[in-house]
Design a protein around this motif. Structure first.
Motif, PDB file in Angstrom:
ATOM      1  N   ARG A   1       0.847  -1.198   0.000  1.00 20.30           N
ATOM      2  CA  ARG A   1       0.000   0.000   0.000  1.00 20.30           C
ATOM      3  C   ARG A   1       0.884   1.251   0.000  1.00 20.30           C
ATOM      4  NH1 ARG A   1      -4.840   0.551   4.307  1.00 20.30           N
ATOM      5  NH2 ARG A   1      -5.210  -1.516   3.358  1.00 20.30           N
ATOM      6  N   HIS A   2       0.784   2.028  -1.067  1.00 21.70           N
ATOM      7  CA  HIS A   2       1.522   3.283  -1.198  1.00 21.70           C
ATOM      8  C   HIS A   2       0.543   4.426  -1.028  1.00 21.70           C
ATOM      9  CE1 HIS A   2       3.411   6.696  -3.301  1.00 21.70           C
ATOM     10  NE2 HIS A   2       4.557   6.147  -2.929  1.00 21.70           N
ATOM     11  N   MET A   3       0.812   5.305  -0.076  1.00 22.36           N
ATOM     12  CA  MET A   3      -0.079   6.437   0.179  1.00 22.36           C
ATOM     13  C   MET A   3       0.698   7.733   0.040  1.00 22.36           C
ATOM     14  SD  MET A   3      -0.408   5.399   4.139  1.00 22.36           S
ATOM     15  CE  MET A   3      -0.044   3.708   3.636  1.00 22.36           C
ATOM     16  N   GLU A   4       0.041   8.720  -0.541  1.00 18.28           N
ATOM     17  CA  GLU A   4       0.666  10.019  -0.784  1.00 18.28           C
ATOM     18  C   GLU A   4      -0.289  11.119  -0.361  1.00 18.28           C
ATOM     19  OE1 GLU A   4       2.482  12.682  -4.515  1.00 18.28           O
ATOM     20  OE2 GLU A   4       1.575  10.715  -4.860  1.00 18.28           O
ATOM     21  N   VAL A   5       0.211  12.081   0.402  1.00 18.12           N
ATOM     22  CA  VAL A   5      -0.550  13.273   0.771  1.00 18.12           C
ATOM     23  C   VAL A   5       0.019  14.442  -0.021  1.00 18.12           C
ATOM     24  CG1 VAL A   5      -1.018  14.936   2.607  1.00 18.12           C
ATOM     25  CG2 VAL A   5      -1.267  12.481   3.043  1.00 18.12           C
ATOM     26  N   ARG A   6      -0.837  15.072  -0.820  1.00 18.07           N
ATOM     27  CA  ARG A   6      -0.395  16.126  -1.741  1.00 18.07           C
ATOM     28  C   ARG A   6      -1.311  17.345  -1.613  1.00 18.07           C
ATOM     29  NH1 ARG A   6       2.379  16.563  -6.699  1.00 18.07           N
ATOM     30  NH2 ARG A   6       3.014  14.361  -6.500  1.00 18.07           N
ATOM     31  N   PRO A   7      -0.840  18.449  -1.036  1.00 21.99           N
ATOM     32  CA  PRO A   7      -1.654  19.673  -1.002  1.00 21.99           C
ATOM     33  C   PRO A   7      -1.916  20.177  -2.422  1.00 21.99           C
ATOM     34  CG  PRO A   7       0.146  19.796   0.580  1.00 21.99           C
ATOM     35  CD  PRO A   7       0.408  18.599  -0.276  1.00 21.99           C
ATOM     36  N   VAL A   8      -3.112  20.715  -2.653  1.00 19.57           N
ATOM     37  CA  VAL A   8      -3.412  21.304  -3.959  1.00 19.57           C
ATOM     38  C   VAL A   8      -2.655  22.619  -4.076  1.00 19.57           C
ATOM     39  CG1 VAL A   8      -5.655  20.168  -4.045  1.00 19.57           C
ATOM     40  CG2 VAL A   8      -5.475  22.468  -3.093  1.00 19.57           C
ATOM     41  N   PRO A   9      -2.483  23.138  -5.308  1.00 21.80           N
ATOM     42  CA  PRO A   9      -1.610  24.299  -5.506  1.00 21.80           C
ATOM     43  C   PRO A   9      -1.897  25.502  -4.626  1.00 21.80           C
ATOM     44  CG  PRO A   9      -2.128  23.305  -7.610  1.00 21.80           C
ATOM     45  CD  PRO A   9      -2.936  22.566  -6.581  1.00 21.80           C
ATOM     46  N   ASP A  10      -3.169  25.809  -4.354  1.00 19.51           N
ATOM     47  CA  ASP A  10      -3.449  26.990  -3.531  1.00 19.51           C
ATOM     48  C   ASP A  10      -3.495  26.660  -2.040  1.00 19.51           C
ATOM     49  OD1 ASP A  10      -5.787  25.598  -3.293  1.00 19.51           O
ATOM     50  OD2 ASP A  10      -7.092  27.158  -4.089  1.00 19.51           O
ATOM     51  N   ALA A  11      -3.173  25.408  -1.677  1.00 18.76           N
ATOM     52  CA  ALA A  11      -3.094  24.948  -0.283  1.00 18.76           C
ATOM     53  C   ALA A  11      -4.421  25.040   0.451  1.00 18.76           C
ATOM     54  CB  ALA A  11      -2.021  25.728   0.486  1.00 18.76           C
ATOM     55  N   SER A  12      -5.531  25.182  -0.288  1.00 15.07           N
ATOM     56  CA  SER A  12      -6.834  25.240   0.368  1.00 15.07           C
ATOM     57  C   SER A  12      -7.368  23.848   0.686  1.00 15.07           C
ATOM     58  CB  SER A  12      -7.841  25.986  -0.507  1.00 15.07           C
ATOM     59  OG  SER A  12      -8.030  25.293  -1.739  1.00 15.07           O
ATOM     60  N   SER A  13      -6.788  22.836   0.075  1.00 15.62           N
ATOM     61  CA  SER A  13      -7.215  21.469   0.303  1.00 15.62           C
ATOM     62  C   SER A  13      -6.027  20.551   0.028  1.00 15.62           C
ATOM     63  CB  SER A  13      -8.405  21.122  -0.602  1.00 15.62           C
ATOM     64  OG  SER A  13      -8.919  19.846  -0.298  1.00 15.62           O
ATOM     65  N   TRP A  14      -6.264  19.247   0.052  1.00 16.73           N
ATOM     66  CA  TRP A  14      -5.184  18.294  -0.193  1.00 16.73           C
ATOM     67  C   TRP A  14      -5.764  16.980  -0.676  1.00 16.73           C
ATOM     68  CZ3 TRP A  14      -5.263  14.039   3.247  1.00 16.73           C
ATOM     69  CH2 TRP A  14      -6.040  14.215   4.406  1.00 16.73           C
ATOM     70  N   LEU A  15      -4.910  16.175  -1.264  1.00 14.73           N
ATOM     71  CA  LEU A  15      -5.290  14.875  -1.797  1.00 14.73           C
ATOM     72  C   LEU A  15      -4.626  13.765  -0.996  1.00 14.73           C
ATOM     73  CD1 LEU A  15      -4.941  15.463  -5.648  1.00 14.73           C
ATOM     74  CD2 LEU A  15      -7.030  14.690  -4.523  1.00 14.73           C
ATOM     75  N   LEU A  16      -5.395  12.731  -0.701  1.00 14.60           N
ATOM     76  CA  LEU A  16      -4.843  11.475  -0.218  1.00 14.60           C
ATOM     77  C   LEU A  16      -4.974  10.487  -1.373  1.00 14.60           C
ATOM     78  CD1 LEU A  16      -3.781   9.440   1.867  1.00 14.60           C
ATOM     79  CD2 LEU A  16      -6.155   9.118   2.639  1.00 14.60           C
ATOM     80  N   ILE A  17      -3.839  10.076  -1.932  1.00 14.12           N
ATOM     81  CA  ILE A  17      -3.817   9.140  -3.052  1.00 14.12           C
ATOM     82  C   ILE A  17      -3.321   7.802  -2.531  1.00 14.12           C
ATOM     83  CG2 ILE A  17      -2.918   8.684  -5.365  1.00 14.12           C
ATOM     84  CD1 ILE A  17      -2.331  11.740  -5.533  1.00 14.12           C
ATOM     85  N   VAL A  18      -4.123   6.762  -2.688  1.00  9.56           N
ATOM     86  CA  VAL A  18      -3.790   5.442  -2.163  1.00  9.56           C
ATOM     87  C   VAL A  18      -3.706   4.459  -3.323  1.00  9.56           C
ATOM     88  CG1 VAL A  18      -4.417   3.617  -0.564  1.00  9.56           C
ATOM     89  CG2 VAL A  18      -5.012   5.991  -0.023  1.00  9.56           C
ATOM     90  N   ASP A  19      -2.514   3.901  -3.520  1.00 14.28           N
ATOM     91  CA  ASP A  19      -2.280   2.873  -4.530  1.00 14.28           C
ATOM     92  C   ASP A  19      -2.033   1.553  -3.818  1.00 14.28           C
ATOM     93  OD1 ASP A  19      -1.912   4.047  -7.420  1.00 14.28           O
ATOM     94  OD2 ASP A  19      -0.948   5.488  -6.071  1.00 14.28           O
ATOM     95  N   SER A  20      -2.822   0.552  -4.140  1.00 12.87           N
ATOM     96  CA  SER A  20      -2.629  -0.768  -3.550  1.00 12.87           C
ATOM     97  C   SER A  20      -2.387  -1.798  -4.641  1.00 12.87           C
ATOM     98  CB  SER A  20      -3.840  -1.184  -2.716  1.00 12.87           C
ATOM     99  OG  SER A  20      -3.852  -0.522  -1.475  1.00 12.87           O
TER     100      SER A  20
END
Length: 300
Positions: free
Chosen positions: A161-180
């Motif tokens: 399980r590979h997980m990545e936390v990536r803020p969106v460009p304006d830092a108003s939100s973020w992504l949790l991307i989970v690859d299994s």
């Protein structure tokens, strides 16, 4: 004999350093590197905190003795978590609702969904952390899990399980991307059987739920709330509502186009729960030489 020196207070020690010529300003550290904007920090008790500019966005919890790994909390710039632990009106039979989590109801006849132990039950057992990575754009972590039948200890699935936390460009939100990536043990075939429960789920904060807070469910097809969205195929599903006195928030759960049975059905409820159904009507098989790769994205 060694002379005994008097103990000095902090103020006296600072005064002594001044007398001895200690500089008022420390020189810069020429080799100091910039701090990554997005970090994942290992913590005690099998936890890892994902932060952006020092503010915690989410925490991954992977105790090997627990029924499954999960993420809690999931925080926005509004600070309160958009997810919760357990059903607000049924905390006993729905205690397996762990914020954001991944599991499945029936895997080759074994139930990985609820928290009960015994015959026919399974658990996702953390084996080891394969790596941590920090950066200015994202932070990442990879773990190895075994999906295990509790009755006889048989391993049904091996999951990276590979997980990545990536803020969106304006830092108003973020992504949790989970690859299994799932692989069956040598010589075996393991099947995600037909079910509306699994893989990726989220239990929303009580104030966001349609019933309790007057929130809203919306999918990519423009359908609204449980009456229209329940078990209907979609590319994504959003659950949003009031999070603070003067602020709104939610989560968009996205299913990657490369996942099996895309666009998958979304199993959602007005009580604050949503899940994308990997194998609602069509089972998904995993072999020892034919791994299954699935990707999900969540955007608080």
């Amino acid at each position: 004999m060694r002379a005994t020196l008097p103990l000095l207070s902090f103020s006296a020690l600072c005064g002594l350093m001044t007398v001895l010529g200690a500089p008022d300003e420390k020189p810069p550290l020429p080799d100091a590197k910039p701090i990554p904007l997005v970090q994942v920090t290992p913590l005690p008790d099998y936890q890892a905190s994902f932060t952006f500019r020092g503010h915690e966005l989410t925490r991954f919890r992977f105790d090997p003795a627990a029924k499954r790994p999960f993420w809690y909390p999931a925080q926005t710039s509004l600070a309160p978590s958009v997810i919760r632990m357990g059903h607000p009106h049924d905390p006993i039979s729905h205690r397996h609702h762990y914020g954001i989590w991944m599991t499945h109801n029936i895997v080759s006849g074994i139930n990985f969904w609820d928290d009960e132990h015994g015959k026919g039950k399974g658990s996702i057992q953390h084996q080891k952390v394969l790596g941590y990575w920090d950066g200015d754009e994202s932070a990442m972590m990879m773990t190895l899990n075994h999906w295990v039948s509790e009755e006889d200890g048989e391993v049904l699935l091996i999951e990276k399980r590979h997980m990545e936390v990536r803020p969106v460009p304006d830092a108003s939100s973020w992504l949790l991307i989970v690859d299994s990536e799932f692989l069956a043990p040598n010589g075996q075939t393991t099947t995600f059987e037909g079910s509306g429960f699994g893989l990726m789920s989220a239990r929303m904060a009580r104030s966001i739920g349609v019933h309790d807070g007057g929130g809203r469910i919306l999918n990519s097809e423009g359908q609204v709330n449980e009456e229209q969205v329940f078990r209907k195929p979609a590319r994504w599903c959003d659950y949003s509502g009031r999070l603070t006195v003067d602020g709104f928030a939610g989560i968009t759960l996205m299913n990657h186009p490369g996942n099996p049975n895309h666009p998958t059905a979304y199993h959602v409820r007005n009580d604050g729960w949503m899940c994308n159904a990997l194998s609602l009507e069509k089972p998904v098989a995993v072999g020892d030489a034919s791994p299954l790769h699935v990707r999900h994205g969540l955007c608080p």
